[in-house]
Design a protein around this motif. Structure first.
Motif, PDB file in Angstrom:
ATOM      1  N   SER A   8     -15.160   0.953   8.569  1.00 21.34           N
ATOM      2  CA  SER A   8     -14.377   0.678   9.798  1.00 21.34           C
ATOM      3  C   SER A   8     -15.311   0.530  10.990  1.00 21.34           C
ATOM      4  O   SER A   8     -15.151  -0.357  11.813  1.00 21.34           O
ATOM      5  N   THR A  22       2.329   2.404   3.320  1.00 26.95           N
ATOM      6  CA  THR A  22       3.437   1.519   3.728  1.00 26.95           C
ATOM      7  C   THR A  22       4.706   1.872   2.967  1.00 26.95           C
ATOM      8  O   THR A  22       5.796   1.929   3.543  1.00 26.95           O
ATOM      9  N   SER A  29      -8.574  -1.859   3.526  1.00 30.28           N
ATOM     10  CA  SER A  29      -7.583  -0.971   2.885  1.00 30.28           C
ATOM     11  C   SER A  29      -8.290   0.061   2.021  1.00 30.28           C
ATOM     12  O   SER A  29      -9.217  -0.279   1.286  1.00 30.28           O
ATOM     13  N   LYS A  30      -7.823   1.304   2.112  1.00 27.73           N
ATOM     14  CA  LYS A  30      -8.304   2.333   1.192  1.00 27.73           C
ATOM     15  C   LYS A  30      -7.566   2.108  -0.119  1.00 27.73           C
ATOM     16  O   LYS A  30      -6.347   1.953  -0.105  1.00 27.73           O
ATOM     17  N   VAL A  40      -9.367  -6.984   7.275  1.00 30.77           N
ATOM     18  CA  VAL A  40      -8.304  -6.028   6.963  1.00 30.77           C
ATOM     19  C   VAL A  40      -8.876  -5.074   5.914  1.00 30.77           C
ATOM     20  O   VAL A  40      -9.148  -5.484   4.794  1.00 30.77           O
ATOM     21  N   LYS A  64       0.838  -1.209   0.000  1.00 27.06           N
ATOM     22  CA  LYS A  64       0.000   0.000   0.000  1.00 27.06           C
ATOM     23  C   LYS A  64       0.871   1.257   0.000  1.00 27.06           C
ATOM     24  O   LYS A  64       1.976   1.234   0.535  1.00 27.06           O
ATOM     25  N   GLN A  77     -12.249  -8.963  -0.853  1.00 23.41           N
ATOM     26  CA  GLN A  77     -11.888  -7.656  -1.404  1.00 23.41           C
ATOM     27  C   GLN A  77     -13.066  -6.721  -1.699  1.00 23.41           C
ATOM     28  O   GLN A  77     -12.943  -5.509  -1.567  1.00 23.41           O
ATOM     29  N   ASP A 114     -10.276  -9.695   3.654  1.00 23.32           N
ATOM     30  CA  ASP A 114      -9.698  -8.404   3.276  1.00 23.32           C
ATOM     31  C   ASP A 114     -10.699  -7.662   2.394  1.00 23.32           C
ATOM     32  O   ASP A 114     -11.376  -8.284   1.572  1.00 23.32           O
ATOM     33  N   SER A 116     -14.412   4.394   3.788  1.00 27.81           N
ATOM     34  CA  SER A 116     -13.545   3.674   4.725  1.00 27.81           C
ATOM     35  C   SER A 116     -13.999   3.905   6.159  1.00 27.81           C
ATOM     36  O   SER A 116     -14.061   2.971   6.955  1.00 27.81           O
ATOM     37  N   ILE A 175     -11.013  -3.991   0.002  1.00 28.34           N
ATOM     38  CA  ILE A 175     -10.460  -2.745  -0.533  1.00 28.34           C
ATOM     39  C   ILE A 175     -11.637  -1.819  -0.816  1.00 28.34           C
ATOM     40  O   ILE A 175     -12.579  -2.202  -1.516  1.00 28.34           O
TER      41      ILE A 175
END
Ligand code: SF4
Length: 426
Positions: A356, A53, A327-328, A325, A50, A258, A296, A352, A298
């Motif tokens: 969340s 990261t 992720s944006k 998990v 990402k 996803q 996960d 997001s 996205i």
């Protein structure tokens, strides 16, 4: 004696690569030290999954450069050209080792110590099992079962770094596990980018591998790594469930969905539908009701509209994963999705935030089922003022006692939060 300082980031596969690299360096007579202050050369094993990261990897590479010592940058970021060049701007002398060249680390270290800059980025088809490796946790052995995968998901930079599927032979994998059990390991983490694709290139599959591993003598648990539902079509699901039902296998399923929208899954080139994902989860839960499900998501992938987002919200509420998990979406250089029309960042942030909140609530609800549960727990982690253990469903249980890694105790769950359970010895 050359002193090496190393650090790693990202997934279990990256951690296993790191453990092999420092194992090879130690075997070559180098000393592994715990601070870049005391080292002669530094090694950073990067993650490129990402954008946030990657920014952290670049920041950390800059910090290590300030020690004015030779630097080796390993891991997925070394294979993402645009971002590798950003580190080269910070440290033109840094050497780079790709995920498939880790067995070259000793030569690269010697050359870099001699002032050479090495780019070891070629794909070397070799089994990353049975190699010297320094376990960061003495009771956990992370065993890579294959490198790369069979998919080309539009958002994924890992694919650019780790390439196509290359499965390791079951015999080599079993030999490493047998050796680790002799050394006192209690948890075997089978890991790769996509464990469900395992063996497709060598005429076997994950259920067969799992079956052969659980027949190994010894008192140990197996944790199966992340999987793409795509290959569940080809793996006999009942065989996988049967293998999972064995007491040696943690009742932990990491199945990455996803998105909750079939339209978005198509854009992502994931190759399965939401209905298929739900079917696999329900089959597992029918046979293993206390299964811990991790997935996960996205949010904000190009092409995702409000209705697609709502479908993802509904899927989380329906499936109730224990862990999600989130992720944006962020465009990764070189990926197909980076060339698509991007979702405005403000919209991504809003979606997001909403997801969340739902994910936190669902995780807490799932954990509440374990209140007052009583049973055996394997201690596998030390934290501030406590230890963490895992029960057969791989639930993390915090115990405020000073217990040895690898010991097994009986506990009763006295408190739950969305992250973990708290246990008292009984
Ligand atoms: S399965 Fe998809 S997301 Fe996973 S590593 Fe492969 S390309 Fe990336």
């Amino acid at each position: 004696m050359v002193k090496v300082y190393g650090e790693f980031y990202g997934c279990s596969a990256n951690k296993a690569d790191y453990e092999i690299m420092i194992g090879l360096l130690k075997d070559a007579g180098m000393e592994i030290v715990d601070s870049p202050k005391n080292s002669d050369i530094n090694l950073i094993t990067t993650c490129a999954v990402k954008t946030p990261t990657v920014n952290r990897m670049i920041f950390r590479s800059n910090e290590l450069t300030k020690f004015n010592k030779p630097l080796i940058v390993a891991g997925c970021l070394s294979k993402i050209e645009k971002e590798r060049q950003l580190i080269e701007k910070i440290n033109p002398k840094a050497s780079f080792v790709g995920p498939d060249s880790i067995t070259k680390i000793v030569d690269v270290a010697h050359a870099t110590l001699n002032g050479e800059k090495v780019l070891s980025l070629e794909r070397v088809y070799e089994e990353k099992v049975g190699l010297p490796h320094l376990k960061t946790n003495p009771i956990v052995d992370i065993v890579e079962i294959n490198s790369g995968c069979l998919s080309s998901c539009t958002f994924c930079a890992t694919k650019l770094a780790r390439g196509n599927l290359y499965s390791y032979r079951p015999h080599s994998i079993r030999e490493q596990i047998k050796q680790s059990i002799k050394e006192g390991v209690k948890e075997i983490w089978l890991t790769s980018q996509d464990s469900s694709a395992y063996g497709r290139d060598i005429g076997t599959n994950l259920p067969e591998l799992l079956d052969s591993i659980i027949r190994i003598d010894g008192n140990f648990f197996v944790r199966v790594g992340m999987m793409n539902p795509l290959h569940f079509k080809k793996v006999e699901i009942k065989d996988l469930i049967n293998a999972y039902k064995n007491e040696k296998v943690f009742k932990f399923l990491h199945l990455c969905v996803q998105s909750g929208s079939n339209k978005v899954l198509k854009i992502m080139k994931r190759g399965y539908t939401v209905e298929e994902f739900v079917y696999y989860v329900e089959r597992f839960r029918e046979e293993i009701p206390e299964l811990t499900l991790m997935t996960d998501i996205i949010t904000g992938h190009p092409g995702e509209d409000e209705e697609d987002h709502e479908q993802t919200v509904e899927l989380i509420k329906e499936i109730k994963p224990d862990l999600t998990v989130l992720s944006k979406f962020g465009a990764r250089p070189g990926t197909q999705a980076a060339k698509m029309g991007q979702t405005p960042q403000k919209v991504v942030n809003e979606r997001s935030k909403e997801l969340s909140k739902i994910i936190r609530h669902v995780s807490y609800e799932r954990n509440k089922r374990w209140l007052r549960w009583e049973g055996k727990v394997l201690i596998d982690e030390k934290v501030e003022g406590a230890v963490v253990g895992r029960n057969y469903a791989y639930k993390p249980i915090v115990i405020k006692e000073n217990l040895g890694l690898g010991s097994t105790v009986n506990v009763k769950i006295s408190k739950v939060t969305r992250y973990a359970l708290t246990g008292k010895l009984v």
